[in-house]
Write an enzyme that holds these catalytic residues in place. Sequence first.
Site, PDB file in Angstrom:
ATOM      1  CE1 TYR A 151      -4.040   2.021   0.389  1.00 37.65           C
ATOM      2  CE2 TYR A 151      -2.743   3.240   1.998  1.00 37.65           C
ATOM      3  CZ  TYR A 151      -3.870   3.127   1.185  1.00 37.65           C
ATOM      4  OH  TYR A 151      -4.805   4.154   1.166  1.00 37.65           O
TER       5      TYR A 151
HETATM    6  N1  LIG Z   1     -10.173   5.186   4.078  1.00 38.77           N
HETATM    7  C1  LIG Z   1      -8.959   5.671   4.409  1.00 38.77           C
HETATM    8  O1  LIG Z   1      -8.550   5.685   5.594  1.00 38.77           O
HETATM    9  C2  LIG Z   1      -8.047   6.231   3.336  1.00 38.77           C
HETATM   10  C3  LIG Z   1      -6.947   6.980   3.739  1.00 38.77           C
HETATM   11  C4  LIG Z   1      -6.086   7.500   2.783  1.00 38.77           C
HETATM   12  C5  LIG Z   1      -6.347   7.283   1.439  1.00 38.77           C
HETATM   13  N2  LIG Z   1      -7.422   6.543   1.078  1.00 38.77           N
HETATM   14  C6  LIG Z   1      -7.634   6.311  -0.358  1.00 38.77           C
HETATM   15  O2  LIG Z   1      -8.836   6.937  -0.760  1.00 38.77           O
HETATM   16  C7  LIG Z   1      -9.458   6.170  -1.793  1.00 38.77           C
HETATM   17  C8  LIG Z   1     -10.885   5.831  -1.390  1.00 38.77           C
HETATM   18  O3  LIG Z   1     -10.833   5.153  -0.151  1.00 38.77           O
HETATM   19  P1  LIG Z   1     -12.148   4.649   0.595  1.00 38.77           P
HETATM   20  O4  LIG Z   1     -11.827   4.541   2.021  1.00 38.77           O
HETATM   21  O5  LIG Z   1     -13.338   5.442   0.146  1.00 38.77           O
HETATM   22  O6  LIG Z   1     -12.245   3.162  -0.010  1.00 38.77           O
HETATM   23  P2  LIG Z   1     -13.449   2.118   0.005  1.00 38.77           P
HETATM   24  O7  LIG Z   1     -12.849   0.782   0.258  1.00 38.77           O
HETATM   25  O8  LIG Z   1     -14.542   2.575   0.892  1.00 38.77           O
HETATM   26  O9  LIG Z   1     -13.969   2.181  -1.509  1.00 38.77           O
HETATM   27  C9  LIG Z   1     -13.111   1.859  -2.579  1.00 38.77           C
HETATM   28  C10 LIG Z   1     -13.946   1.563  -3.805  1.00 38.77           C
HETATM   29  O10 LIG Z   1     -13.037   1.216  -4.861  1.00 38.77           O
HETATM   30  C11 LIG Z   1     -13.600   0.106  -5.565  1.00 38.77           C
HETATM   31  N3  LIG Z   1     -12.567  -0.639  -6.264  1.00 38.77           N
HETATM   32  C12 LIG Z   1     -11.609  -1.450  -5.713  1.00 38.77           C
HETATM   33  N4  LIG Z   1     -10.860  -2.008  -6.671  1.00 38.77           N
HETATM   34  C13 LIG Z   1     -11.330  -1.536  -7.845  1.00 38.77           C
HETATM   35  C14 LIG Z   1     -10.961  -1.755  -9.191  1.00 38.77           C
HETATM   36  N5  LIG Z   1      -9.956  -2.595  -9.526  1.00 38.77           N
HETATM   37  N6  LIG Z   1     -11.672  -1.115 -10.161  1.00 38.77           N
HETATM   38  C15 LIG Z   1     -12.690  -0.296  -9.839  1.00 38.77           C
HETATM   39  N7  LIG Z   1     -13.087  -0.058  -8.578  1.00 38.77           N
HETATM   40  C16 LIG Z   1     -12.405  -0.673  -7.592  1.00 38.77           C
HETATM   41  C17 LIG Z   1     -14.281  -0.715  -4.480  1.00 38.77           C
HETATM   42  O11 LIG Z   1     -15.234  -1.621  -5.014  1.00 38.77           O
HETATM   43  C18 LIG Z   1     -14.898   0.378  -3.626  1.00 38.77           C
HETATM   44  O12 LIG Z   1     -16.194   0.724  -4.082  1.00 38.77           O
HETATM   45  C19 LIG Z   1      -8.559   4.945  -1.997  1.00 38.77           C
HETATM   46  O13 LIG Z   1      -7.677   5.184  -3.062  1.00 38.77           O
HETATM   47  C20 LIG Z   1      -7.802   4.843  -0.691  1.00 38.77           C
HETATM   48  O14 LIG Z   1      -6.560   4.176  -0.841  1.00 38.77           O
HETATM   49  C21 LIG Z   1      -8.288   6.024   1.985  1.00 38.77           C
END
Ligand SMILES: NC(=O)c1ccc[n+]([C@@H]2O[C@H](COP(=O)([O-])OP(=O)(O)OC[C@H]3O[C@@H](n4cnc5c(N)ncnc54)[C@H](O)[C@@H]3O)[C@@H](O)[C@H]2O)c1
Length: 276
Positions: A151
Amino acid sequence: MTDWGSSTSLITGAGQGMGKGLTLAALAAGGDVVGWDLDQTALTDLIAAADGLPGSLRVAAVDVSDRQAVVAAAAHTGPIDILVNNAGVTGRNLLIDEDPTVIERVMGVNAMALFWTTQAFLPGMLARNRGHLVTLASAAGLVPLARGVAYTASKHAAVGFHEALRQELRQSSPAVQSTLVTPFFVNTGMFAGASTRFPWLLPTVEPDAAVAAIILAVERDRRRLIMPSIAAAAYLYQLMPTTISDFLLDQLGISAAMTGFHGRSVEPGATPARGA
Ligand SMILES: NC(=O)c1ccc[n+]([C@@H]2O[C@H](COP(=O)([O-])OP(=O)(O)OC[C@H]3O[C@@H](n4cnc5c(N)ncnc54)[C@H](O)[C@@H]3O)[C@@H](O)[C@H]2O)c1
């Protein structure tokens, strides 16, 4: 200024979490949104949640890590003004225990997909001399997360991708804006169970607040958004001697943040069908 209401946005990972929130916010502003996600059920729920909002929504089940699937889906999409690269996944294990398919998936979705979606939609932005690229990276693109080697590597790649591309665009196409988003933990469930030692100092951001901050940052053409604001100290990480940065990571509980992690992670062997 970037106006969600008069724009067509493409948001990846639109089925849940911040992607869903951003989709609904853009639709509420009157914008048109194309939502891509792997999860067809989540997309069906998204359509229901969007009912009655002024903007128009199109969805497609697309695996953004699959270059050919992205090219095929983009051919049916038409011009995009705002590209939000939001889809993301993580593993859960120490590197020595992590399944290689999980590592490939994390790098494919969080890093390689940025190339495929941007190559698909940036040419149209350049031709129309208008556009905005939004990258959902992570504070793990600035500081390391133990039990998150893939990650961390993928999000460092996302930060490098975004910053290098911004330099290219700054010189050749300044009308195309970009916003790099590097949140710490956001309470979407993706990192459920992960925590820091002093949540009062380094709090988990609520999804609604994160979405509102991203919407505003894009409207204002802000180049960087880090949440919570104290996490901006992450930009100092590379400047510190490692004895000091290791001490701070330990004291703040970031070194052990993933110990209680039970959030969403890629299942070993997960290989979604092309375009599924
Ligand atoms: N939640 C956190 O703490 C956090 C912190 C920093 C960064 N982020 C980043 O923010 C973004 C959103 O995070 P989140 O917490 O809303 O995630 P989440 O897990 O709630 O949602 C992610 C979405 O991406 C979709 N997805 C996964 N693989 C995919 C693929 N190959 N093609 C298309 N869709 C796909 C999933 O089905 C899901 O709907 C991500 O890039 C994550 O790495 C999240």
